[in-house]
Design a protein around this motif. Structure first.
Motif, PDB file in Angstrom:
ATOM      1  N   ASN A  40       0.809  -1.215   0.000  1.00 40.90           N
ATOM      2  CA  ASN A  40       0.000   0.000   0.000  1.00 40.90           C
ATOM      3  C   ASN A  40       0.845   1.269   0.000  1.00 40.90           C
ATOM      4  O   ASN A  40       0.412   2.308  -0.510  1.00 40.90           O
ATOM      5  N   HIS A  41       2.036   1.210   0.542  1.00 39.63           N
ATOM      6  CA  HIS A  41       2.947   2.354   0.474  1.00 39.63           C
ATOM      7  C   HIS A  41       3.412   2.572  -0.965  1.00 39.63           C
ATOM      8  O   HIS A  41       3.502   3.705  -1.444  1.00 39.63           O
ATOM      9  N   LEU A  42       3.682   1.473  -1.658  1.00 41.39           N
ATOM     10  CA  LEU A  42       4.093   1.582  -3.062  1.00 41.39           C
ATOM     11  C   LEU A  42       2.957   2.145  -3.919  1.00 41.39           C
ATOM     12  O   LEU A  42       3.180   3.003  -4.785  1.00 41.39           O
ATOM     13  N   ILE A  43       1.748   1.683  -3.680  1.00 39.47           N
ATOM     14  CA  ILE A  43       0.602   2.175  -4.450  1.00 39.47           C
ATOM     15  C   ILE A  43       0.401   3.672  -4.211  1.00 39.47           C
ATOM     16  O   ILE A  43       0.188   4.451  -5.143  1.00 39.47           O
ATOM     17  N   GLU A  44       0.466   4.106  -2.942  1.00 39.85           N
ATOM     18  CA  GLU A  44       0.281   5.516  -2.632  1.00 39.85           C
ATOM     19  C   GLU A  44       1.370   6.376  -3.272  1.00 39.85           C
ATOM     20  O   GLU A  44       1.116   7.515  -3.668  1.00 39.85           O
ATOM     21  N   ALA A  45       2.572   5.821  -3.390  1.00 35.00           N
ATOM     22  CA  ALA A  45       3.673   6.555  -4.013  1.00 35.00           C
ATOM     23  C   ALA A  45       3.592   6.550  -5.533  1.00 35.00           C
ATOM     24  O   ALA A  45       4.429   7.173  -6.201  1.00 35.00           O
ATOM     25  N   GLY A  46       2.605   5.848  -6.084  1.00 33.00           N
ATOM     26  CA  GLY A  46       2.445   5.819  -7.533  1.00 33.00           C
ATOM     27  C   GLY A  46       3.327   4.825  -8.229  1.00 33.00           C
ATOM     28  O   GLY A  46       3.492   4.894  -9.451  1.00 33.00           O
ATOM     29  N   PRO A  75      -5.878  -2.872  -0.661  1.00 37.53           N
ATOM     30  CA  PRO A  75      -5.787  -1.546  -1.276  1.00 37.53           C
ATOM     31  C   PRO A  75      -7.179  -0.914  -1.366  1.00 37.53           C
ATOM     32  O   PRO A  75      -8.119  -1.518  -1.862  1.00 37.53           O
ATOM     33  N   GLY A  76      -7.296   0.282  -0.835  1.00 35.01           N
ATOM     34  CA  GLY A  76      -8.591   0.942  -0.740  1.00 35.01           C
ATOM     35  C   GLY A  76      -9.161   0.954   0.667  1.00 35.01           C
ATOM     36  O   GLY A  76     -10.034   1.759   0.986  1.00 35.01           O
ATOM     37  N   SER A  77      -8.672   0.065   1.549  1.00 36.61           N
ATOM     38  CA  SER A  77      -9.110   0.093   2.942  1.00 36.61           C
ATOM     39  C   SER A  77      -8.688   1.409   3.587  1.00 36.61           C
ATOM     40  O   SER A  77      -7.596   1.938   3.317  1.00 36.61           O
ATOM     41  N   LEU A  78      -9.512   1.926   4.473  1.00 34.52           N
ATOM     42  CA  LEU A  78      -9.205   3.220   5.085  1.00 34.52           C
ATOM     43  C   LEU A  78      -8.038   3.148   6.062  1.00 34.52           C
ATOM     44  O   LEU A  78      -7.435   4.173   6.387  1.00 34.52           O
ATOM     45  N   LEU A  79      -7.699   1.945   6.547  1.00 35.65           N
ATOM     46  CA  LEU A  79      -6.554   1.802   7.438  1.00 35.65           C
ATOM     47  C   LEU A  79      -5.389   1.072   6.770  1.00 35.65           C
ATOM     48  O   LEU A  79      -4.483   0.578   7.446  1.00 35.65           O
ATOM     49  N   ARG A  80      -5.395   1.045   5.460  1.00 35.66           N
ATOM     50  CA  ARG A  80      -4.337   0.330   4.742  1.00 35.66           C
ATOM     51  C   ARG A  80      -2.956   0.846   5.150  1.00 35.66           C
ATOM     52  O   ARG A  80      -2.754   2.031   5.387  1.00 35.66           O
ATOM     53  N   GLY A  81      -2.037  -0.081   5.248  1.00 36.81           N
ATOM     54  CA  GLY A  81      -0.656   0.278   5.585  1.00 36.81           C
ATOM     55  C   GLY A  81      -0.338   0.201   7.057  1.00 36.81           C
ATOM     56  O   GLY A  81       0.838   0.291   7.436  1.00 36.81           O
ATOM     57  N   ARG A 116      12.428   4.575  -1.155  1.00 33.44           N
ATOM     58  CA  ARG A 116      12.020   4.827  -2.535  1.00 33.44           C
ATOM     59  C   ARG A 116      10.656   5.533  -2.580  1.00 33.44           C
ATOM     60  O   ARG A 116      10.462   6.487  -3.342  1.00 33.44           O
ATOM     61  N   CYS A 117       9.722   5.069  -1.752  1.00 31.90           N
ATOM     62  CA  CYS A 117       8.401   5.714  -1.695  1.00 31.90           C
ATOM     63  C   CYS A 117       8.532   7.175  -1.277  1.00 31.90           C
ATOM     64  O   CYS A 117       7.868   8.057  -1.839  1.00 31.90           O
ATOM     65  N   GLN A 118       9.368   7.449  -0.304  1.00 34.48           N
ATOM     66  CA  GLN A 118       9.527   8.823   0.184  1.00 34.48           C
ATOM     67  C   GLN A 118      10.091   9.727  -0.910  1.00 34.48           C
ATOM     68  O   GLN A 118       9.630  10.866  -1.089  1.00 34.48           O
ATOM     69  N   GLU A 119      11.032   9.231  -1.642  1.00 34.13           N
ATOM     70  CA  GLU A 119      11.587  10.029  -2.749  1.00 34.13           C
ATOM     71  C   GLU A 119      10.542  10.271  -3.840  1.00 34.13           C
ATOM     72  O   GLU A 119      10.409  11.382  -4.363  1.00 34.13           O
ATOM     73  N   GLU A 120       9.783   9.247  -4.164  1.00 34.64           N
ATOM     74  CA  GLU A 120       8.752   9.395  -5.199  1.00 34.64           C
ATOM     75  C   GLU A 120       7.667  10.380  -4.762  1.00 34.64           C
ATOM     76  O   GLU A 120       7.041  11.041  -5.595  1.00 34.64           O
ATOM     77  N   ASN A 121       7.451  10.489  -3.437  1.00 34.15           N
ATOM     78  CA  ASN A 121       6.440  11.402  -2.904  1.00 34.15           C
ATOM     79  C   ASN A 121       6.970  12.818  -2.682  1.00 34.15           C
ATOM     80  O   ASN A 121       6.241  13.657  -2.130  1.00 34.15           O
ATOM     81  N   GLY A 122       8.217  13.081  -3.058  1.00 35.08           N
ATOM     82  CA  GLY A 122       8.746  14.440  -2.935  1.00 35.08           C
ATOM     83  C   GLY A 122       9.681  14.663  -1.776  1.00 35.08           C
ATOM     84  O   GLY A 122      10.074  15.807  -1.507  1.00 35.08           O
ATOM     85  N   GLY A 123      10.014  13.598  -1.023  1.00 33.37           N
ATOM     86  CA  GLY A 123      11.044  13.734  -0.001  1.00 33.37           C
ATOM     87  C   GLY A 123      10.552  13.693   1.431  1.00 33.37           C
ATOM     88  O   GLY A 123      11.381  13.644   2.346  1.00 33.37           O
ATOM     89  N   GLU A 124       9.236  13.749   1.658  1.00 33.68           N
ATOM     90  CA  GLU A 124       8.742  13.702   3.031  1.00 33.68           C
ATOM     91  C   GLU A 124       7.720  12.578   3.233  1.00 33.68           C
ATOM     92  O   GLU A 124       7.919  11.685   4.036  1.00 33.68           O
ATOM     93  N   TRP A 125       6.633  12.638   2.502  1.00 33.93           N
ATOM     94  CA  TRP A 125       5.520  11.705   2.724  1.00 33.93           C
ATOM     95  C   TRP A 125       5.960  10.271   2.453  1.00 33.93           C
ATOM     96  O   TRP A 125       6.481   9.962   1.374  1.00 33.93           O
ATOM     97  N   VAL A 126       5.741   9.369   3.430  1.00 31.15           N
ATOM     98  CA  VAL A 126       6.185   7.990   3.280  1.00 31.15           C
ATOM     99  C   VAL A 126       5.075   7.011   3.624  1.00 31.15           C
ATOM    100  O   VAL A 126       5.283   5.806   3.641  1.00 31.15           O
ATOM    101  N   PHE A 127       3.868   7.508   3.808  1.00 30.50           N
ATOM    102  CA  PHE A 127       2.782   6.708   4.359  1.00 30.50           C
ATOM    103  C   PHE A 127       1.901   6.111   3.271  1.00 30.50           C
ATOM    104  O   PHE A 127       1.821   6.623   2.157  1.00 30.50           O
TER     105      PHE A 127
END
Length: 610
Positions: A40-46, A75-81, A116-127
């Protein structure tokens, strides 16, 4: 502080029930792939397509997605991750304690993917939680506790840093905190207090941990922002802020207050913690198991009769209240907190983990004719699924505490601890004389022993150090002990209230202790003729498919139950059966029940004389 917990690498469970359960938990941690844990972290990071590049080969089930994580991790669950954070925390502690190279390698893979997810999200968001969920929360729109899910990723990263010293995990967490700080600063205080009324998980605890780790004043600011006034101020005012409130919303917040006190030294945080325990336990009581809650909420004080059902004793609450009791013991040294831990270890953590599959029972039903509902390896991922995998990596340090001169044996679990006293290395080993689980060709070798099962917990403690390296060793006397402990040792010792104090002069000192017990009944406070049966710390369950009324004297358990099936090979068993009934009911420890229907509480009426 009164006592210190030993570091994870200094204390290990040895062969016995708790270590078997820990190994079962470890095998489950290893069985989960990095790909699925981070899905779910990978999905959120695109970059969810990376899932397929990470796909294990050679498994048609995996190719069809049957090994993927579903339930609350769909994926899609409100508490995913949320589960990933629990897994990281558990894997880090297991690795720190045992040096497990497989878990360490999996952790490295997970951290690579999160970076990798944090970098794809712009450097901060990792969730795995979308930022839009925080916006919906602030707008009062439907959303399910986004800060709770965000906290789990923070928690896992912080625990990897604290237990393994992994600076990479700290960097990821520190960068991610910037995004949350920017969001939180955007509200007036009154508005943000309203936001805090929606479950925040352990965000406060994370800020305290990160303040200690970095010294950055950002985290002092966040501690102030996350002071939850509607809870903390009410507790400080002496109010019952808990009855009929969701329990595990607030327990993590109070654990955060405890860490805030430990890091900052500010007394207001400590007072919050002490008042919480006062209202949660001292003024409220517990079920016979030592646990609490019904339908995930705090029951009214000492009013349990109408709150027994299929959703009593949520596992997350059990785990977090054990943590809170540990904190308070370390601060004040009150053995009552150790008694609380003992009851919940045996009748909570063990009772809510399947002994064969290692899976969790979200609740521990206490209704008549109940049945435990077990989770599955990849199809549920309830909140309690997460607290389960953490809990079974954190039991050993609850057994032995230390300060500069004294070692305290707090829980009677098979364990080996390496500590220091007066600057000298000291080893403490605890064995249970009746916890023989080996069965094999020589299982009956040696003398037969007693005619009947000993009515005592029999413990051997061995203390070793260099010659002349003296230490003071304390052994807790459990609150259920029915008469004076029997102590056999060549060392000097004395009783000091709830502890046996032993002088270890150096070299090797052995002490054998018997803590006598009797079968006893524990009534429901507001229905005193309804009782549970307890031996030592162990709650018994009657194997019956409905509530059954027994006849006898509730003050004299021998009029109700008799010993049954007490011996196999070298092992004594905890088994009872009813007496004076046409159809008998057999009783076993609640923590051994798997798929059988059972009852814990039994109405008792006087026996009818012919």
């Amino acid at each position: 502080m009164s006592a210190l917990a030993l570091p994870p690498s200094a204390v290990r469970l040895t062969a016995g029930t708790f270590d078997r359960r820990r190994r079962r938990n470890r095998d489950y941690l290893v069985s989960l792939s990095e790909r699925n844990l981070v899905q779910n972290h990978l999905i959120e990071a695109g970059i969810g397509d990376q899932l397929w590049h990470l796909k294990p080969s050679g498994s048609s089930a995996a190719d069809r997605g049957l090994d993927r994580h579903w339930g609350w991790e769909t994926p899609g669950s409100l508490l995913r991750g949320h589960f990933l954070g629990h897994w990281m925390s558990a894997a880090a502690r297991e690795t720190a304690a045992t040096g497990d190279v497989m878990l360490r390698a999996k952790l490295d893979g997970v951290l690579d993917l999160l970076a990798r997810c944090q970098e794809e999200n712009g450097g901060e968001w990792v969730f795995a939680t979308p930022p839009s969920f925080l916006r919906r929360l602030a707008e009062g729109r439907d959303v399910w506790a986004p800060q709770y899910a965000i906290h789990k990723t923070f928690m896992g990263l912080v625990d990897v840093y604290r237990d393994l010293g992994d600076e990479r995990a700290l960097r990821i967490a520190h960068r991610a905190a910037g995004a949350i700080a920017e969001w939180a600063r955007g509200f007036e205080r009154e508005k943000f207090q309203q936001i805090l009324d929606m479950e925040t998980g352990g965000m406060l605890e994370v800020w305290a941990d990160l303040l200690e780790a970095t010294g950055d004043d950002l985290y002092r600011e966040l501690l102030e922002l996350y002071w939850h006034g509607s809870l903390f101020d009410a507790l400080l005012a002496g109010e019952d802020a808990l009855t009929n409130m969701h329990a595990n919303t607030t327990i993590p917040e109070v654990l955060g207050a405890a860490r805030a006190y430990e890091v900052t030294g500010e007394e207001r945080w400590k007072r919050v913690v002490e008042q919480y325990w006062e209202w949660a336990v001292t003024r409220r009581g517990t079920f016979c198991t030592g646990g609490q809650t019904s339908g995930e909420i705090w029951t009214p004080p000492f009013s349990f009769a109408a709150r027994r059902g299929p959703k009593t004793q949520e596992h997350c609450s059990v785990y977090n209240m054990i943590r809170l009791a540990d904190v308070l013991y370390r601060w004040g040294g009150d053995p009552a907190h150790l008694d609380y831990i003992e009851a919940n270890l045996h009748n909570g953590l063990l009772a809510q983990q399947h002994p064969e599959t290692g899976m969790v029972a979200y609740f521990l039903p206490l209704e008549g004719g109940a049945r435990k509902n077990w989770g599955t390896p990849t199809e549920d991922f309830w909140c309690c699924h997460g607290s389960l995998v953490q809990a079974h990596t954190r039991i050993a340090p609850l057994a032995v505490y230390a300060d500069d001169t004294t070692l305290t044996v707090a829980q009677y679990l098979p364990v080996r601890a390496e500590a220091t006293a007066s600057g000298q290395p000291v080893t403490v080993e605890v064995r249970l004389r009746d916890d023989a689980s080996y069965v094999g060709p020589d299982a009956n070798g040696g003398p037969g022993g007693e005619l009947h099962r000993p009515q005592a917990l029999r413990v051997q403690v061995t203390v070793s150090s260099a010659e002349g390296a003296a230490a003071r060793v304390r052994l807790r006397i459990p609150e259920w002990t029915s008469s004076e402990p029997v102590v056999t040792t060549a060392a000097s010792w004395q009783r000091d209230d709830r502890f046996l104090e032993l002088v270890h002069p150096g070299g090797e000192t052995a002490v054998d202790v018997e803590f006598p017990f009797v079968l006893r009944t524990v009534p429901i406070p507001d229905e005193p003729d309804t009782v549970a049966f307890v031996e030592g710390p162990i709650v018994l369950a009657g194997l019956v498919d409905r509530e059954v009324c027994l006849e006898g004297d509730p003050a004299k358990p021998s009029t109700l139950l008799a010993a049954d099936d007490e011996r196999q090979w070298t092992q004594w068993l905890v088994r009872y059966r009813t007496v004076g009934r046409d159809a008998g009911i057999r009783f076993i420890p609640l923590n051994e029940v798997t798929d059988e229907r059972y009852s814990v509480y039994f109405p008792v009426r006087p026996a009818v004389t012919p």
